[in-house]
Structure formats: structure tokens, C-alpha cells
Design a protein around this motif. Sequence first.
Motif, PDB file in Angstrom:
ATOM      1  N   ALA A  77       0.757  -1.270  -0.126  1.00 33.03           N
ATOM      2  CA  ALA A  77      -0.128  -0.112  -0.050  1.00 33.03           C
ATOM      3  C   ALA A  77       0.903   1.068  -0.029  1.00 33.03           C
ATOM      4  N   VAL A  78       1.858   1.372   0.711  1.00 34.16           N
ATOM      5  CA  VAL A  78       2.714   2.363   0.936  1.00 34.16           C
ATOM      6  C   VAL A  78       3.634   2.660  -0.464  1.00 34.16           C
ATOM      7  N   ASN A  79       4.350   1.370  -0.980  1.00 34.13           N
ATOM      8  CA  ASN A  79       4.867   1.690  -2.233  1.00 34.13           C
ATOM      9  C   ASN A  79       3.963   2.186  -3.291  1.00 34.13           C
ATOM     10  N   THR A  80       2.710   1.712  -3.369  1.00 37.25           N
ATOM     11  CA  THR A  80       1.776   2.045  -4.428  1.00 37.25           C
ATOM     12  C   THR A  80       1.567   3.676  -4.344  1.00 37.25           C
ATOM     13  N   LYS A  81       1.255   4.023  -3.132  1.00 35.92           N
ATOM     14  CA  LYS A  81       1.045   5.407  -3.024  1.00 35.92           C
ATOM     15  C   LYS A  81       2.299   6.200  -3.452  1.00 35.92           C
ATOM     16  N   ARG A  82       3.573   5.757  -3.345  1.00 32.88           N
ATOM     17  CA  ARG A  82       4.681   6.426  -3.864  1.00 32.88           C
ATOM     18  C   ARG A  82       4.905   6.173  -5.212  1.00 32.88           C
ATOM     19  N   TRP A  83       4.174   5.083  -5.804  1.00 28.34           N
ATOM     20  CA  TRP A  83       4.368   4.928  -7.549  1.00 28.34           C
ATOM     21  C   TRP A  83       3.436   6.084  -7.955  1.00 28.34           C
ATOM     22  N   HIS A  84       2.261   6.418  -7.220  1.00 25.35           N
ATOM     23  CA  HIS A  84       1.324   7.354  -7.787  1.00 25.35           C
ATOM     24  C   HIS A  84       1.928   8.705  -7.728  1.00 25.35           C
ATOM     25  N   ASP A  85       2.703   8.948  -6.933  1.00 23.99           N
ATOM     26  CA  ASP A  85       3.219  10.371  -6.907  1.00 23.99           C
ATOM     27  C   ASP A  85       4.232  10.453  -8.066  1.00 23.99           C
ATOM     28  N   GLN A  86       4.652   9.499  -8.781  1.00 26.38           N
ATOM     29  CA  GLN A  86       5.605   9.633  -9.713  1.00 26.38           C
ATOM     30  C   GLN A  86       4.676   9.405 -11.049  1.00 26.38           C
ATOM     31  N   ASP A  87       3.280   9.296 -10.879  1.00 21.62           N
ATOM     32  CA  ASP A  87       2.082   9.026 -11.936  1.00 21.62           C
ATOM     33  C   ASP A  87       2.470   7.830 -12.564  1.00 21.62           C
ATOM     34  N   ARG A  88       2.920   6.689 -11.915  1.00 21.78           N
ATOM     35  CA  ARG A  88       2.912   5.181 -12.163  1.00 21.78           C
ATOM     36  C   ARG A  88       1.801   4.533 -11.497  1.00 21.78           C
ATOM     37  N   SER A  89       1.579   3.380 -12.119  1.00 23.45           N
ATOM     38  CA  SER A  89       0.765   2.334 -11.391  1.00 23.45           C
ATOM     39  C   SER A  89       1.346   1.653 -10.223  1.00 23.45           C
ATOM     40  N   GLY A  90       0.526   1.021  -9.491  1.00 23.92           N
ATOM     41  CA  GLY A  90       0.787   0.338  -8.361  1.00 23.92           C
ATOM     42  C   GLY A  90       1.355  -0.977  -8.846  1.00 23.92           C
ATOM     43  N   TRP A  91       1.232  -1.427 -10.233  1.00 19.92           N
ATOM     44  CA  TRP A  91       1.689  -2.459 -10.705  1.00 19.92           C
ATOM     45  C   TRP A  91       3.045  -2.473 -10.971  1.00 19.92           C
ATOM     46  N   TRP A  92       3.681  -1.215 -10.684  1.00 14.14           N
ATOM     47  CA  TRP A  92       5.269  -1.292 -10.783  1.00 14.14           C
ATOM     48  C   TRP A  92       5.827  -1.972  -9.377  1.00 14.14           C
ATOM     49  N   ASN A  93       5.055  -2.415  -8.294  1.00 16.42           N
ATOM     50  CA  ASN A  93       5.519  -3.112  -7.478  1.00 16.42           C
ATOM     51  C   ASN A  93       6.063  -4.654  -7.879  1.00 16.42           C
ATOM     52  N   LEU A  94       5.425  -5.000  -8.806  1.00 17.80           N
ATOM     53  CA  LEU A  94       5.827  -6.267  -9.486  1.00 17.80           C
ATOM     54  C   LEU A  94       7.288  -6.382  -9.715  1.00 17.80           C
ATOM     55  N   LEU A  95       8.302  -5.116  -9.755  1.00 16.24           N
ATOM     56  CA  LEU A  95       9.665  -5.185  -9.617  1.00 16.24           C
ATOM     57  C   LEU A  95      10.423  -6.024  -8.628  1.00 16.24           C
ATOM     58  N   LEU A  96       9.538  -6.247  -7.384  1.00 16.45           N
ATOM     59  CA  LEU A  96      10.046  -7.050  -6.787  1.00 16.45           C
ATOM     60  C   LEU A  96      10.311  -8.465  -7.151  1.00 16.45           C
ATOM     61  N   LEU A  97       9.431  -8.960  -8.090  1.00 13.44           N
ATOM     62  CA  LEU A  97       9.752 -10.283  -8.545  1.00 13.44           C
ATOM     63  C   LEU A  97      10.963 -10.436  -9.510  1.00 13.44           C
ATOM     64  N   PRO A 120       5.061  17.281 -10.213  1.00 13.09           N
ATOM     65  CA  PRO A 120       4.709  18.487  -9.384  1.00 13.09           C
ATOM     66  C   PRO A 120       3.157  18.617  -9.448  1.00 13.09           C
ATOM     67  N   GLY A 121       2.570  18.938  -8.742  1.00 13.61           N
ATOM     68  CA  GLY A 121       0.942  19.389  -8.756  1.00 13.61           C
ATOM     69  C   GLY A 121       0.247  18.132  -8.931  1.00 13.61           C
ATOM     70  N   PRO A 122      -1.042  18.274  -9.356  1.00 16.15           N
ATOM     71  CA  PRO A 122      -1.914  17.077  -9.486  1.00 16.15           C
ATOM     72  C   PRO A 122      -1.641  16.282 -10.601  1.00 16.15           C
ATOM     73  N   ASN A 123      -1.960  14.909 -10.539  1.00 14.38           N
ATOM     74  CA  ASN A 123      -1.835  13.661 -11.673  1.00 14.38           C
ATOM     75  C   ASN A 123      -2.980  13.092 -11.564  1.00 14.38           C
ATOM     76  N   ARG A 124      -2.994  12.086 -12.245  1.00 12.06           N
ATOM     77  CA  ARG A 124      -4.099  11.195 -12.480  1.00 12.06           C
ATOM     78  C   ARG A 124      -4.554  10.478 -11.293  1.00 12.06           C
ATOM     79  N   TYR A 125      -3.567  10.454 -10.245  1.00 10.15           N
ATOM     80  CA  TYR A 125      -4.004   9.709  -8.796  1.00 10.15           C
ATOM     81  C   TYR A 125      -4.266  10.641  -7.713  1.00 10.15           C
ATOM     82  N   GLY A 126      -4.321  12.090  -8.101  1.00 11.98           N
ATOM     83  CA  GLY A 126      -4.854  13.012  -7.247  1.00 11.98           C
ATOM     84  C   GLY A 126      -3.860  14.301  -6.931  1.00 11.98           C
ATOM     85  N   GLU A 127      -4.142  14.980  -6.043  1.00 13.67           N
ATOM     86  CA  GLU A 127      -3.602  16.201  -5.690  1.00 13.67           C
ATOM     87  C   GLU A 127      -2.105  15.756  -5.199  1.00 13.67           C
ATOM     88  N   GLY A 128      -1.181  16.809  -5.314  1.00 17.77           N
ATOM     89  CA  GLY A 128       0.179  16.515  -4.865  1.00 17.77           C
ATOM     90  C   GLY A 128      -0.039  15.923  -3.079  1.00 17.77           C
TER      91      GLY A 128
END
Length: 131
Positions: A77-97, A120-128
Motif C-alpha cells: 500500500a505504501v509503495n503504491t502511493k509512492r508510485w502514484h506520486d510519480q504518476d505510475r501504476s501500483g503494478w510497478w510493485n511487481l519489480l520485486l519479482l 509536481p502538482g496534481p496527476n491522475r492519482y490525485g493532488e500533490g
Amino acid sequence: MNFSAFLFSFNGRITRKAWWLYVLASFVLGLLVNFMLPQPAIDPTSVDPAEALGQTFGAMPAWYWLYSLVMLYIGLAVNTKRWHDQDRSGWWNLLLLLTPLLLIGPLIMLVMLGFIGGTPGPNRYGEGPMV
């Protein structure tokens, strides 16, 4: 964002600082939990690594497995929110594999989540991020 949303929600964005604080807190908690675990009595005459590993995992109490599942969920969950800050999907967590040497995927994630800033600013996952 409140504390329970920070830990359990897959929605929103968090900053690098909040992510590093989570990493530090989970590392310290992991150390404390490992000190509470009973030390398995492994037969020193056993030279078979598979047998020694089986003895180690068989000695883990049930609460440890529950703790591990909860920490896995929180970590995703925490990693997904961090990926969202970079405007990337939480599916990037699969890098652990991607761990042929048990290092490549986690190392890529450490660099991307810990050192690369968010959009910076809002992206598709919400405000900053507010955290």
C-alpha cells in the motif's frame, strides 16, 4: 491523509520523506520482532541446507506469519502511493519479482521510490502529496 489511510489505503500519493520514514520504522519494527522470535535449535551435524531451512521455518510461531502478511499488505500500500506520486501504476510493485540475484528488483525500487521525485502538482492519482 490520516495514519490508517497512510498504512492501509492504496489510493493517494506520498512524498519521499514519508516513504523513507515508513522504511525506517518498518526496519526497526522488523528488528524488534526478530529479537522476539524463538531461536530454532538446528542440529549442527546436519549439513543439508534444505533440512536446516526446513527446521528454521518450522520453528516460526503462527503470530510471525500473521505479522508478515500484515507487513506485506502495508508495504504494498505504501509503495503504491509512492508510485502514484510519480504518476505510475501500483503494478510497478511487481519489480520485486525481478530478483534473479535477490537484488535487482528491490534495488531498482529503492532508487525509484527513494530518490526520484514525484510529479509536481496534481496527476491522475490525485493532488500533490500532503504527507
